[in-house]
Design an enzyme around this catalytic site. Structure first.
Site, PDB file in Angstrom:
ATOM      1  N   TRP A 101      34.489  -2.854 -20.570  1.00 14.05           N
ATOM      2  CA  TRP A 101      35.241  -3.181 -19.348  1.00 14.05           C
ATOM      3  C   TRP A 101      35.006  -4.621 -18.927  1.00 14.05           C
ATOM      4  O   TRP A 101      35.911  -5.283 -18.434  1.00 14.05           O
ATOM      5  CB  TRP A 101      34.923  -2.191 -18.227  1.00 14.05           C
ATOM      6  N   ASP A 169      32.659  -5.179 -10.474  1.00 14.64           N
ATOM      7  CA  ASP A 169      33.495  -4.031 -10.840  1.00 14.64           C
ATOM      8  C   ASP A 169      32.606  -2.793 -10.709  1.00 14.64           C
ATOM      9  O   ASP A 169      31.743  -2.540 -11.547  1.00 14.64           O
ATOM     10  CB  ASP A 169      34.006  -4.174 -12.276  1.00 14.64           C
ATOM     11  N   LYS A 193      36.688   8.170 -10.185  1.00 13.29           N
ATOM     12  CA  LYS A 193      35.393   8.684 -10.631  1.00 13.29           C
ATOM     13  C   LYS A 193      34.593   9.200  -9.433  1.00 13.29           C
ATOM     14  O   LYS A 193      34.282  10.375  -9.350  1.00 13.29           O
ATOM     15  CB  LYS A 193      34.622   7.616 -11.398  1.00 13.29           C
TER      16      LYS A 193
HETATM   17  N1  PMP Z   1      36.141  -0.710 -15.065  1.00 16.72           N
HETATM   18  C1  PMP Z   1      35.319   0.309 -15.386  1.00 16.72           C
HETATM   19  C2  PMP Z   1      33.848   0.126 -15.240  1.00 16.72           C
HETATM   20  C3  PMP Z   1      35.858   1.522 -15.823  1.00 16.72           C
HETATM   21  O1  PMP Z   1      35.053   2.537 -16.137  1.00 16.72           O
HETATM   22  C4  PMP Z   1      37.262   1.658 -15.918  1.00 16.72           C
HETATM   23  C5  PMP Z   1      37.941   2.953 -16.330  1.00 16.72           C
HETATM   24  N2  PMP Z   1      37.235   3.874 -16.986  1.00 16.72           N
HETATM   25  C6  PMP Z   1      38.067   0.560 -15.612  1.00 16.72           C
HETATM   26  C7  PMP Z   1      37.472  -0.597 -15.169  1.00 16.72           C
HETATM   27  C8  PMP Z   1      39.568   0.626 -15.742  1.00 16.72           C
HETATM   28  O2  PMP Z   1      40.064   1.407 -14.735  1.00 16.72           O
HETATM   29  P1  PMP Z   1      41.612   1.793 -14.604  1.00 16.72           P
HETATM   30  O3  PMP Z   1      41.878   2.816 -15.641  1.00 16.72           O
HETATM   31  O4  PMP Z   1      41.709   2.308 -13.195  1.00 16.72           O
HETATM   32  O5  PMP Z   1      42.411   0.552 -14.808  1.00 16.72           O
END
Ligand code: PMP
Length: 360
Positions: A101, A169, A193
């Site tokens: 991520w 994030d 989450k």
């Molecule tokens: N950042 C982290 C730490 C994540 O775990 C995730 C999704 N699992 C995201 C960003 C991306 O999120 P989204 O699917 O809402 O774009």
């Protein structure tokens, strides 16, 4: 009714109390004769829900008054681009690369043509840790971290100190421990989450940073547009925001963020102890000092894929789902977010102990 224990990484388990309240109110919200999802976002009926969710975020997360709380769409992934579009001053931007991520966020800053520096990375050791030395430059336009790495199961125990604005994030650990807002300038998370269903992205951003945005950034991609209108510039994800409010009311009853933190520590300790006391049958992915309290990624000895699939199947038969590891690292992963109960973790640990006995 039979509910499974859902160890999925997200969307993931939502407190039953919140689901049941939504069920009770689904077709006739508080005697209004319609569902909240049918209500205009300009109606008083919806506005009460919207304002309550905003004030619960501020109250439970102790967000200071010089920060705005925004409810946006586009997922956390849209923030990978909105952060640079709003915070860059044309100088360098700095990132700690602690997993997929973070890498995706870095990619977006590069697409925008920014001078993007990776100041620390644990890629060499397949992201099994938070790098011990992370030093951001004080003159960076911003410094960026991923507080919890959902796939690799690592988490910062303390955020790095820097004079540059710190962007976090917190998609997979929002509302799971108190935030020291002296250190953080912008925090964002997809709700799916720890905060409800997918579709809402929570952004908490210092007011003074919102004026940095350049003229060529479209309205919908500016924090200021949404901040000025209380996240009602356009139609917000009304049902998701309503659910977020219900989840936060539940969280308040658990003793808030401070109360749930204690439970999270106890749940994670139970599961990591089972791994550590398995005589090497289970092997945790993360180094011990970087272990996540939210996502526990592990393998069976020798990365035995057959045994791993067998355990996943057995767990499913026993009402425990979502344990297959992310496709990028394989193995197993138990996500034990705020809404996962101690009973759920205990059931998993009992099954793991029995499985280890029978298959070692
Ligand atoms: N950042 C982290 C730490 C994540 O775990 C995730 C999704 N699992 C995201 C960003 C991306 O999120 P989204 O699917 O809402 O774009």
């Amino acid at each position: 009714m039979s509910r499974v224990y859902n160890f999925g990484a997200g969307p993931s388990t939502i407190p039953l109390e919140a689901l049941e309240e939504a069920q009770r109110e689904l077709v006739d919200y508080k005697g209004e004769g319609m569902s909240i999802m049918e209500a205009s976002h300009r109606s008083k009926m919806y506005d009460d829900v919207h304002q309550e969710a905003l004030s619960l975020v501020r109250e439970l997360y102790k967000v200071p008054e010089d920060y705005d709380i925004l409810f946006l769409q586009g997922g956390a992934s849209t923030q990978f681009a909105m952060v640079p579009m709003n915070l860059s001053l044309g100088g360098k931007v700095e990132y700690a690369d602690t997993g997929s991520w973070s890498s995706k966020a870095i990619k977006e800053a590069k697409i925008l043509g920014l001078d993007t520096e990776i100041v620390a990375s644990s890629k060499e050791t397949s992201y099994d840790r938070i790098p011990s030395e992370i030093s951001f430059s004080d003159d960076a336009d911003y410094a960026y971290i991923t507080s919890n790495n959902t796939i690799y199961g690592t988490q910062y125990k303390e955020y790095p100190s820097t004079n540059a604005p710190l962007v976090v994030d917190a998609s997979s650990d929002i509302f799971s421990y108190p935030i020291d807002w002296n250190k953080v300038d912008l925090l964002f998370a997809g709700a799916q989450k720890n905060a409800g269903p997918s579709g809402v992205t929570i952004v908490i951003v210092k007011k003074e940073l919102q004026d940095r945005v350049k003229e060529n950034v479209p309205s919908m991609l500016r924090y200021k547009t949404h901040a000025e209108k209380d996240s009602l510039y356009n139609t917000p994800p009304t049902f998701g925001i309503y659910m977020l409010g219900l989840v936060l009311k539940w969280l308040k009853k658990q003793g808030g963020v401070e109360g749930i933190q204690k439970l999270n520590e106890a749940k994670a300790a139970l599961l990591y102890d089972a791994i550590d006391n398995s005589d090497g049958f289970y092997v945790g992915h993360a180094q011990k000092d970087s272990r996540s309290l939210m996502n526990v990624s592990f393998n069976i000895k020798d990365k035995d894929a057959d045994l791993e699939s067998k355990l996943v199947a057995l767990a499913t038969e026993n009402g425990m789902i979502g344990l297959k590891g992310h496709r990028s690292i394989g193995g197993l992963r138990a996500s034990i977010y705020n809404a996962m109960s101690m009973e759920g973790v205990q059931a998993l640990v009992d099954l793991m102990n029995k499985f280890a006995e029978e298959n070692r």
